[in-house]
Scaffold this motif. Sequence first.
Motif, PDB file in Angstrom:
ATOM      1  N   ARG A 199       3.591   4.381  -4.524  1.00 41.58           N
ATOM      2  CA  ARG A 199       2.830   5.764  -5.058  1.00 41.58           C
ATOM      3  C   ARG A 199       3.590   6.269  -6.425  1.00 41.58           C
ATOM      4  N   ASP A 258      -2.429   9.792   4.100  1.00 42.40           N
ATOM      5  CA  ASP A 258      -1.606  10.288   2.982  1.00 42.40           C
ATOM      6  C   ASP A 258      -1.723  11.766   2.684  1.00 42.40           C
ATOM      7  N   ALA A 296       0.641  -1.152  -0.055  1.00 44.50           N
ATOM      8  CA  ALA A 296       0.029  -0.166  -0.091  1.00 44.50           C
ATOM      9  C   ALA A 296       0.841   1.308  -0.138  1.00 44.50           C
ATOM     10  N   ARG A 297       2.189   1.163  -0.036  1.00 44.35           N
ATOM     11  CA  ARG A 297       2.888   2.116   0.189  1.00 44.35           C
ATOM     12  C   ARG A 297       3.482   2.722  -1.476  1.00 44.35           C
ATOM     13  N   ILE A 308      -1.393   8.289  -5.466  1.00 44.47           N
ATOM     14  CA  ILE A 308      -1.291   7.238  -4.868  1.00 44.47           C
ATOM     15  C   ILE A 308      -1.736   6.295  -6.033  1.00 44.47           C
ATOM     16  N   ARG A 328      -5.208   1.260   3.845  1.00 47.53           N
ATOM     17  CA  ARG A 328      -6.122   2.068   3.145  1.00 47.53           C
ATOM     18  C   ARG A 328      -5.515   3.584   2.976  1.00 47.53           C
ATOM     19  N   PRO A 329      -5.322   4.137   1.864  1.00 37.40           N
ATOM     20  CA  PRO A 329      -4.895   5.575   2.019  1.00 37.40           C
ATOM     21  C   PRO A 329      -6.158   6.389   2.078  1.00 37.40           C
ATOM     22  N   TRP A 340      -5.447   2.015   8.535  1.00 40.67           N
ATOM     23  CA  TRP A 340      -5.474   3.386   7.758  1.00 40.67           C
ATOM     24  C   TRP A 340      -4.220   3.917   7.715  1.00 40.67           C
ATOM     25  N   ARG A 341      -3.835   4.981   6.690  1.00 41.52           N
ATOM     26  CA  ARG A 341      -2.614   5.527   6.713  1.00 41.52           C
ATOM     27  C   ARG A 341      -3.166   6.829   6.001  1.00 41.52           C
ATOM     28  N   TYR A 363      -7.815   8.295  -3.359  1.00 43.49           N
ATOM     29  CA  TYR A 363      -7.561   7.864  -1.960  1.00 43.49           C
ATOM     30  C   TYR A 363      -8.694   7.114  -1.596  1.00 43.49           C
TER      31      TYR A 363
END
Length: 492
Positions: A16, A193, A13-14, A22, A164-165, A190-191, A229
């Motif tokens: 980008r 961003d 999920a990182r 994203i 999840r962004p 959750w993160r 997002y």
Amino acid sequence: MRQGGLVSPFPSARERLANGTISRPAIEWEQRYRRTVIASDTITTALVVGAIGDFFGARDAANWHEKWGILAFGTELLVLGALAVSRSWAPAVLGQGAEEFRRLGRSLFTATVVLALGGIALTSRNIKLWVFVAIPAIALVTMTSRYLLRLWLHRQRKEGRCLRPVLAAGSPATVRDLITRTRSFPHLGWRVDGVCTTEGLGIEDDRLDGVPVVGRLSDVANHVRRDGYRVVAVTPDPHWSPDRLRRLAWNLEGSDAEMIVAPVLMEVAGPRLHVDAVLGIPLLRVSMPAFTGGRRAIKGVVDWMGAAILLLLFAPLMAFVGLLVLLDSRGGAFYRQRRVGKDGREFTILKFRTMVTGAHGARAELAEHNEGAGPLFKLRRDPRVTRVGAVLRRYSIDELPQLFNVLTGSMSLVGPRPPLPEESAAYGPDIRRRLLVKPGLTGLWQISGRSDLPWDEAVRLDLRYVEDWSLALDTVILWKTLRAVLHGQGAY
């Protein structure tokens, strides 16, 4: 992505794009995880149904296809149908708290009722096998497989994957609190961003706790559609009027984003929250906490039966521990102490003795070294603790005699921590709400860090339990207690 020579089915999920946006693959893991869960439920259900048929000799019956095959196929179809109808495979609940297992349990209960009624209507003599054996076995296996998948998912999230962004939109102070919470509990998935604020500025001008401020609150929908997002977290801010929130929801239609609004309420969640439409106005209805009634009666029965079963299982261990305590230092095997229970009534708690005799009298001499939070008295290296006592405390074995307190009704298996009378005397009106329910052998504080928790956080968790208690939450806490005890974190 390779891990240990194997190809992971869930992309990071990182990932980008160079411009800070994203990538779409960063959210594809949700659908892959959902398909994995569906496949797991389908396969485990089929295996259980097949095993039931083999074990009970169903295939040896002369009319197997007519008598057993239809029931077996019907049971599997009914279970999977109930899971689909109750939205047990919704990405929003997979890997999230007790709701996933609550929906799973509700689905299996519905399947049981429908199957039993169908058997009565068809006057089938073999329906009992599927109602009382097959579906409970399916429940055990599917819940276990779901839990194992969740452990895998949470491990990935702690490593920064499968997140999840989130675009957080609100005042800098409330957004900052959200960022802190998501970083403290990465297993929730959750993160943050990106951030949008009223003026488009953060605490550090263009950043807020290291997260870029991408725009103003009026630009939220544009950023979501452009940058992909997955969650829009709306936190309190004077900008958010009902009309603006409604327009934001309209503007997000057709995107992949889920809009989540933090209500300006105390921490109330779970079965107490209901959304009703009154005169065309959506209203958030908060029902009263359940301190009495049918669910509490069920909890009392579960407490009594659970305590009785656990006492029988742990009787040899408790006898062995009692002998070790007697051999290690002078004094009895058990320690009795007055604690405050439901409605402020005092009772005597029972524990294995972990300190030297007369330890309570020496507390005043150690007061200046207190490391406990709030009114609690704790020392990481308490000189009063015996050698055996240190081991018992680390793994919470000293708490096992409290099963007798649960059996006699002064405690529950799950609940807030039972305070000392002097601690309770220092409580304000808000904190005294902890005493509205029975104290517990374990609780949210037990699975969240125990003695390492700040006092405010411990109180918050206890009040959350009092407000949002449910049988599903109790089940999750009991399950997680085993892991917390084995790790020994925060126990001293």
